[in-house]
Structures are given as structure tokens and as C-alpha cells.
Write a protein that holds these residues in place. Structure first.
Motif, short mmCIF file in Angstrom:
data_model
loop_
_atom_site.label_atom_id
_atom_site.label_comp_id
_atom_site.label_asym_id
_atom_site.label_seq_id
_atom_site.Cartn_x
_atom_site.Cartn_y
_atom_site.Cartn_z
N SER A 19 -3.59 -2.71 4.52
CA SER A 19 -2.31 -2.44 5.14
C SER A 19 -2.43 -1.36 6.21
CB SER A 19 -1.28 -2.03 4.09
OG SER A 19 -1.00 -3.15 3.26
N SER A 20 -3.25 -0.36 5.96
CA SER A 20 -3.46 0.68 6.96
C SER A 20 -4.08 0.09 8.23
CB SER A 20 -4.35 1.78 6.39
OG SER A 20 -4.55 2.79 7.35
N ARG A 21 -5.09 -0.74 8.08
CA ARG A 21 -5.71 -1.39 9.25
C ARG A 21 -4.70 -2.24 10.00
NH1 ARG A 21 -9.64 -2.23 5.45
NH2 ARG A 21 -9.15 -4.45 5.31
N TRP A 28 0.38 2.26 15.08
CA TRP A 28 0.68 3.38 14.20
C TRP A 28 -0.60 4.20 14.07
CZ3 TRP A 28 5.50 4.29 12.06
CH2 TRP A 28 6.44 3.26 12.21
N ARG A 29 -0.47 5.53 14.02
CA ARG A 29 -1.63 6.41 13.95
C ARG A 29 -1.77 6.99 12.54
NH1 ARG A 29 1.46 7.63 17.89
NH2 ARG A 29 2.04 9.70 17.14
N ARG A 30 -2.90 6.66 11.90
CA ARG A 30 -3.15 7.19 10.56
C ARG A 30 -3.36 8.70 10.64
NH1 ARG A 30 -6.87 4.40 6.00
NH2 ARG A 30 -6.55 5.96 4.37
N THR A 31 -2.76 9.42 9.68
CA THR A 31 -2.88 10.87 9.65
C THR A 31 -3.78 11.29 8.50
OG1 THR A 31 -1.04 11.30 8.13
CG2 THR A 31 -0.48 10.99 10.47
N PHE A 40 -0.29 7.90 5.25
CA PHE A 40 0.82 8.21 6.14
C PHE A 40 0.40 7.87 7.57
CE2 PHE A 40 1.50 11.07 2.55
CZ PHE A 40 2.83 10.78 2.24
N LEU A 41 1.24 7.07 8.24
CA LEU A 41 0.99 6.67 9.62
C LEU A 41 2.11 7.20 10.50
CD1 LEU A 41 0.29 3.42 8.04
CD2 LEU A 41 -1.36 4.09 9.76
N ALA A 95 -3.42 -9.31 13.84
CA ALA A 95 -3.74 -8.28 12.85
C ALA A 95 -3.58 -8.78 11.41
CB ALA A 95 -2.87 -7.05 13.07
N GLY A 96 -2.99 -9.96 11.22
CA GLY A 96 -2.87 -10.52 9.88
C GLY A 96 -1.46 -10.81 9.41
#
Length: 146
Positions: A19-21, A28-31, A40-41, A95-96
Motif C-alpha cells: 500500500s505504501s508503494r 504521496w511522500r512517505r515520512t 504515514f504519507l 500502480a495497481g
């Protein structure tokens, strides 16, 4: 008025990495704020939290249950043009995401389409010519008397 906002949206997901990918592919930028249980994105004015589905249910004091295809909720991203809707929709599919309703002209005079993320969370992409966006892409209906 400052309290009338959504600061963070949490989605229960089956696989945090997948899900993050997916969301990172949609800008969205992963933190670094997360841990092994939550990601958290950062988005434009909103944080998207991805939490393991069972862990999220437990955090809320509920039992996890099978999720229906339609959950009575959609998240929406309003975009400046029809071309932007088509572009982001195509990126989501690459992206899926699963296409639910391809972008199309709708009766109210704009464009709307829906996709489901890898966990079935429903997103609408829309261009609404009657909801002007500011320079940051935010909708402000106060100018319309809403």
C-alpha cells in the motif's frame, strides 16, 4: 473554522509495504514518522496513514471483519482539468488500482471516475468546473457563497 478540516485519513490495509508503494506512486511522500505497524504519507495539506487492518480494528476496540466492496465512503481528489483526471487515473491503474468507473463526462458538467486501491478503498477523481481550485489545488467554496 480551523477545526472544520480533515488532518489525517487512516486506511486499514492488508500489506503496509504494498500500500505504501501504491500511494508513493501517486505522489504521496512517505515520512519517517511511522513504524512497523503504521506508515504515514504526506500529501498537500493531508496526511494519509496506512495501518494494518487487524491492528486498526484492535486500536478502535472492534473486531476485524471481511470488508464489502462498497463501504459507503469514497475519498476524492479534485483536479484542475479533465486531462489531469485521465493522467492520475492512468497512474493509479499502473500502480495497481482497479478501475471501478473510468473517467467520463457526468451530468453536472464535469468529469468523474473511480478507482479502488489494492485494499478496495474507493477514490474519486474529478474535475468540477464549478469548484475553482486555488494555486495549491484546494477547493474554496466560500467565494461561491457555500
Amino acid at each position: 473554522m480551523r477545526d472544520a478540516r480533515v488532518s489525517l485519513v487512516t486506511l486499514g490495509v492488508a500489506d503496509l509495504d504494498r500500500s505504501s508503494r501504491f500511494y508513493e506512486a501517486l505522489s504521496w511522500r512517505r515520512t519517517e514518522a511511522g513504524n512497523a505497524s503504521v506508515v504515514f504519507l504526506q500529501g498537500e495539506g493531508t496526511v494519509l496513514s496506512l495501518f494494518g487492518l487487524d491492528d486498526l480494528a484492535g486500536d478502535a476496540g472492534l473486531e476485524a471483519a471481511p470488508l464489502p466492496d462498497f463501504r459507503g465512503l469514497s475519498l476524492a481528489l479534485n483536479l484542475a482539468t479533465r486531462a489531469d483526471v485521465d493522467r492520475v487515473f492512468a497512474a493509479a491503474l499502473r500502480a495497481g488500482a482497479r478501475s471501478v468507473k473510468p473517467p467520463q463526462t457526468v451530468v453536472w458538467g464535469g468529469t468523474s471516475g473511480y478507482f479502488a486501491d489494492p485494499d478496495g478503498h474507493l477514490w474519486e477523481l474529478a474535475h468540477n468546473p464549478f469548484f475553482p481550485l486555488d494555486e495549491r489545488g484546494h477547493i474554496d467554496l466560500t467565494e461561491l457563497g457555500a
